[in-house]
Motif scaffolding. Structure first.
Motif, PDB file in Angstrom:
ATOM      1  N   GLU A 114     -12.056  -3.901  -7.621  1.00  0.00           N
ATOM      2  CA  GLU A 114     -12.682  -3.595  -6.328  1.00  0.00           C
ATOM      3  C   GLU A 114     -13.923  -2.725  -6.489  1.00  0.00           C
ATOM      4  O   GLU A 114     -14.412  -2.170  -5.514  1.00  0.00           O
ATOM      5  CB  GLU A 114     -11.664  -2.955  -5.377  1.00  0.00           C
ATOM      6  N   ARG A 147     -17.695   1.210   4.438  1.00  0.00           N
ATOM      7  CA  ARG A 147     -17.001   0.136   5.165  1.00  0.00           C
ATOM      8  C   ARG A 147     -16.646   0.491   6.601  1.00  0.00           C
ATOM      9  O   ARG A 147     -16.298  -0.392   7.386  1.00  0.00           O
ATOM     10  CB  ARG A 147     -15.767  -0.344   4.387  1.00  0.00           C
ATOM     11  N   GLY A 158      -9.890  -6.677  -4.652  1.00  0.00           N
ATOM     12  CA  GLY A 158      -9.879  -5.919  -3.388  1.00  0.00           C
ATOM     13  C   GLY A 158     -11.256  -6.070  -2.743  1.00  0.00           C
ATOM     14  O   GLY A 158     -12.148  -5.257  -2.969  1.00  0.00           O
ATOM     15  N   THR A 159     -11.416  -7.106  -1.949  1.00  0.00           N
ATOM     16  CA  THR A 159     -12.755  -7.389  -1.408  1.00  0.00           C
ATOM     17  C   THR A 159     -13.216  -6.349  -0.394  1.00  0.00           C
ATOM     18  O   THR A 159     -14.412  -6.221  -0.157  1.00  0.00           O
ATOM     19  CB  THR A 159     -12.795  -8.775  -0.739  1.00  0.00           C
ATOM     20  N   ASN A 160     -12.265  -5.620   0.220  1.00  0.00           N
ATOM     21  CA  ASN A 160     -12.682  -4.619   1.209  1.00  0.00           C
ATOM     22  C   ASN A 160     -13.568  -3.576   0.533  1.00  0.00           C
ATOM     23  O   ASN A 160     -14.629  -3.207   1.039  1.00  0.00           O
ATOM     24  CB  ASN A 160     -11.473  -3.913   1.830  1.00  0.00           C
ATOM     25  N   ASP A 161     -13.090  -3.091  -0.612  1.00  0.00           N
ATOM     26  CA  ASP A 161     -13.887  -2.105  -1.339  1.00  0.00           C
ATOM     27  C   ASP A 161     -14.971  -2.765  -2.186  1.00  0.00           C
ATOM     28  O   ASP A 161     -16.063  -2.221  -2.314  1.00  0.00           O
ATOM     29  CB  ASP A 161     -12.977  -1.239  -2.225  1.00  0.00           C
ATOM     30  N   ARG A 181       1.049  -1.147  -5.286  1.00  0.00           N
ATOM     31  CA  ARG A 181      -0.173  -0.456  -5.686  1.00  0.00           C
ATOM     32  C   ARG A 181       0.126   1.039  -5.738  1.00  0.00           C
ATOM     33  O   ARG A 181       0.668   1.597  -4.778  1.00  0.00           O
ATOM     34  CB  ARG A 181      -1.285  -0.715  -4.675  1.00  0.00           C
ATOM     35  N   LYS A 195      -8.690   8.068   3.256  1.00  0.00           N
ATOM     36  CA  LYS A 195      -7.257   8.319   3.415  1.00  0.00           C
ATOM     37  C   LYS A 195      -6.908   9.711   2.896  1.00  0.00           C
ATOM     38  O   LYS A 195      -6.942   9.952   1.690  1.00  0.00           O
ATOM     39  CB  LYS A 195      -6.445   7.271   2.652  1.00  0.00           C
ATOM     40  N   ARG A 215       0.865  -1.194   0.000  1.00  0.00           N
ATOM     41  CA  ARG A 215       0.000   0.000   0.000  1.00  0.00           C
ATOM     42  C   ARG A 215       0.894   1.233   0.000  1.00  0.00           C
ATOM     43  O   ARG A 215       1.262   1.745   1.050  1.00  0.00           O
ATOM     44  CB  ARG A 215      -0.889   0.016   1.249  1.00  0.00           C
TER      45      ARG A 215
HETATM   46  C1  PEP Z   1      -9.391  -3.598  -0.780  1.00  0.00           C
HETATM   47  O1  PEP Z   1     -10.145  -2.659  -1.048  1.00  0.00           O
HETATM   48  O2  PEP Z   1      -9.771  -4.784  -0.660  1.00  0.00           O
HETATM   49  C2  PEP Z   1      -7.954  -3.362  -0.563  1.00  0.00           C
HETATM   50  C3  PEP Z   1      -7.105  -4.350  -0.424  1.00  0.00           C
HETATM   51  O3  PEP Z   1      -7.522  -2.086  -0.487  1.00  0.00           O
HETATM   52  P1  PEP Z   1      -7.710  -1.084   0.764  1.00  0.00           P
HETATM   53  O4  PEP Z   1      -8.174  -1.906   1.939  1.00  0.00           O
HETATM   54  O5  PEP Z   1      -6.380  -0.452   0.969  1.00  0.00           O
HETATM   55  O6  PEP Z   1      -8.743  -0.159   0.230  1.00  0.00           O
END
Ligand code: PEP
Ligand code: MG
Length: 568
Positions: A428, A462, A449-452, A329, A337, A293
């Motif tokens: 993502e 989130r 990118g599963t978080n997004d 990335r 952020k 990151r």
């Molecule tokens: C995501 O979105 O899954 C990811 C890995 O990136 P970040 O958590 O930094 O947004």
């Protein structure tokens, strides 16, 4: 029992220390005895200087000289006769020390924050910090020094800021409970990196508990017990022992290949935030870096890192990994952020705004600096470029065009680089998922990118505790999206990885194996857990479970079916 979000696995049992947020209230009274008020003020200034220089020294030793510089700057400012002089004048005129401090600081803050210059803006925020510290001293408010809490402490706070988390001494803190924050918030990511059990988003917990209460923090299930009954406590003491034993057993997976029970090999990479973390990835037996990151390099600085500064960081990571993949990335800024010196505009909907690749392509001069630094670093290892938040083909094409221009320049100038450097896409967003077949024709690899992807697919912020019940990668829509991304990548013959937190989720792993994921990128401390779980599943078993699960209609049914089949 109180429920929250299971943010860092494990069981912590200990004594609570509440980190309170204080209101800096006082009565602005007229002072008769100005001399003794001046003395009280001078003593506060002295105390501030002693405490600040001690803190700067501690940070210098534990974290680094750069981090200590901020506090040293505060010392210089308060020692400047202008600021303290103005305050003294007001006290002599009969104002109390608190209002003199507040008025003079506010005056300087107003003046500096109006200036365009970044350094001046920073000075305004430094004076804001000085004001708060001085008022706390004058009002007799003692801040808890997190680095000095006793062994066996459970920290309870409304939120843990990155600076608070950086003070945590791993040996002393056995658990973390907060009122806000989700699975992918920075406090969660840091808690996992420190291997401290954490439960976040527990409503009103700071008002429910008091110092010295006993707490059980079950970071695996996401629940908390305060002053538990004897049988709950003894049950949890046994559970804690079992967890620790299991962690020790994982050691036998160190140095082993990552393969399923029937011998299908996958790659197991790590997520990192700084080049130093690459060492942690090696120590934890990671097989590469699936997500560096890079925004942390920008966030930990008070200026835009130059090409050489960035090159040094990327090269360090590449060299540490000794020829194993390092996927960098590019700047993923915006959303939650912020980088103060970039002066990004405040937006109504920052997660849907001018961020990540959108910001980078709109600020090509600085993006060029980053891409050049990455391409230069490719001469020192197997470096790859990954573009965040892609939503359309034009974005990946534009980045590839910039990279190709850089290669031409480097050829002309005789600068070394890896001619086969790959440019991949983070998938993502729902848009990227829906056009994964088109993107797969342009990108050298995908990383999900599963978080997004979960946030955007489910339309849930989130970090918002009120809608956290919807934020689950096990929602049928998110699982379908993941399945089709992997399928599109495989059809096009490119590697598909996953760097979101779901890649390390024991319940998710059989589904990902069945879908055909090639690369799992996880927090370094979870490498051996993930390898162990992958080793327990055969492709055939994973396929059978996946077929059953993908026919279910609700998240609850899916999680229940996965828990029942779990091999943990
Ligand atoms: C995501 O979105 O899954 C990811 C890995 O990136 P970040 O958590 O930094 O947004
Ligand atoms: Mg993301």
């Amino acid at each position: 029992m109180y429920n929250g979000i299971a943010a860092s696995r494990g069981i912590g049992i200990g004594s609570i220390c509440v980190i309170a947020e204080h209101e800096l209230k006082y009565e602005a009274k007229k002072i008769e005895d100005t001399e003794s008020e001046q003395k009280r003020f001078n003593e506060a200034i002295e105390k501030f200087k002693v405490e600040t220089s001690e803190m700067a020294e501690d940070i210098r030793k534990r974290i680094g000289p750069k981090e200590a510089e901020i506090l040293e700057g505060h010392l210089v400012m308060i020692s400047d006769p202008t600021m303290a002089g103005e305050m003294s004048k007001m006290i002599a005129a009969g104002q109390c020390a608190e209002s003199a401090v507040e008025a003079v600081c506010d005056m300087f803050i107003g003046m500096f924050s109006k200036m365009e210059d970044e350094l001046m803006q920073q000075r305004a925020s430094d004076i804001g910090d000085i004001k708060v510290s001085l008022l706390k001293i004058l009002l007799g408010i003692e801040d808890i020094d997190i680095s000095k809490v006793a062994p066996g402490t459970v920290l309870v706070a409304r939120d843990l800021t990155p600076s608070m988390t950086s003070q945590i001494v791993k040996e002393n803190v056995v658990g973390i409970i907060t009122e806000v924050g989700g699975k992918t918030s920075h406090s969660a990511i840091l808690a996992r990196a420190l291997e401290i059990p954490a439960v976040l988003s527990v409503p009103d917990i700071t008002t429910i508990v008091k110092d010295k209460d006993t707490a059980i923090v079950d970071g695996t299930e996401g629940c908390v017990y305060i002053n538990p009954e004897g049988d709950i406590l003894s049950g949890y003491i046994i559970k804690r022992e079992e967890f620790i034993k299991k962690q020790a057993e994982l050691k036998k997976f160190f140095g082993k290949e990552t393969v399923t029970a029937d011998g299908v090999g996958v790659e197991l990479f790590c997520n990192i935030g700084t080049p130093k973390d690459a060492k942690k990835a090696v120590e934890c037996d990671g097989e590469g870096i699936g997500l560096f990151r890079s925004e942390f390099l920008f966030m930990d600085n008070n200026h835009m890192p130059s090409e050489d500064e960035q090159f040094a960081a990327y090269r360090e990571a590449a060299e540490t990994m000794g020829g194993k993949s390092v996927i960098i990335r590019t700047l993923d800024i915006g959303g939650d952020k912020d980088i103060p010196y970039l002066n990004m505009k405040k937006e109504e909907n920052p997660f849907l705004g001018y961020r990540a690749v959108r910001y980078c392509l709109g600020n090509r001069d600085s993006y060029m600096i980053q891409l050049r630094a990455i391409v230069r670093a490719s001469a020192y290892g197997k470096v790859k470029i990954m573009v965040p938040l892609v939503t359309c083909v034009e974005e990946i094409r534009a980045v590839k065009e910039m990279v190709s221009g850089i290669k031409d320049d480097f050829d002309e100038q005789g600068i070394a680089y890896d001619k086969d450097i790959e440019v991949g896409c983070m998938i993502e967003t729902p848009s990227a998922s829906l056009i994964a077949d088109l993107l797969a024709k342009e990108a050298d690899f995908f990383s999900i990118g599963t978080n997004d992807l979960t946030q955007y697919t489910m339309s849930v912020d989130r970090g918002n505790a009120d809608v956290a019940y919807l934020y689950s990668t096990f929602q049928p829509s998110v699982l379908r999206s993941i399945r089709q991304i992997i399928e599109a990548g495989r059809n096009a013959g490119i590697t598909v990885g996953m760097c979101g937190e779901a890649a390390a989720d024991p319940l998710m792993i059989p589904l990902l194996l069945s879908f055909g994921l090639n690369e799992f990128s996880v927090n370094p401390v979870l490498v051996l857990t993930a390898r162990c779980i992958i080793s327990k599943w055969s492709k055939e078993e994973a396929d059978a479970l996946t077929e059953k699960v993908m026919a279910l209609s609700t998240e609850a049914e899916i999680v229940a079916a996965l828990k029942e089949a779990s091999k943990e």
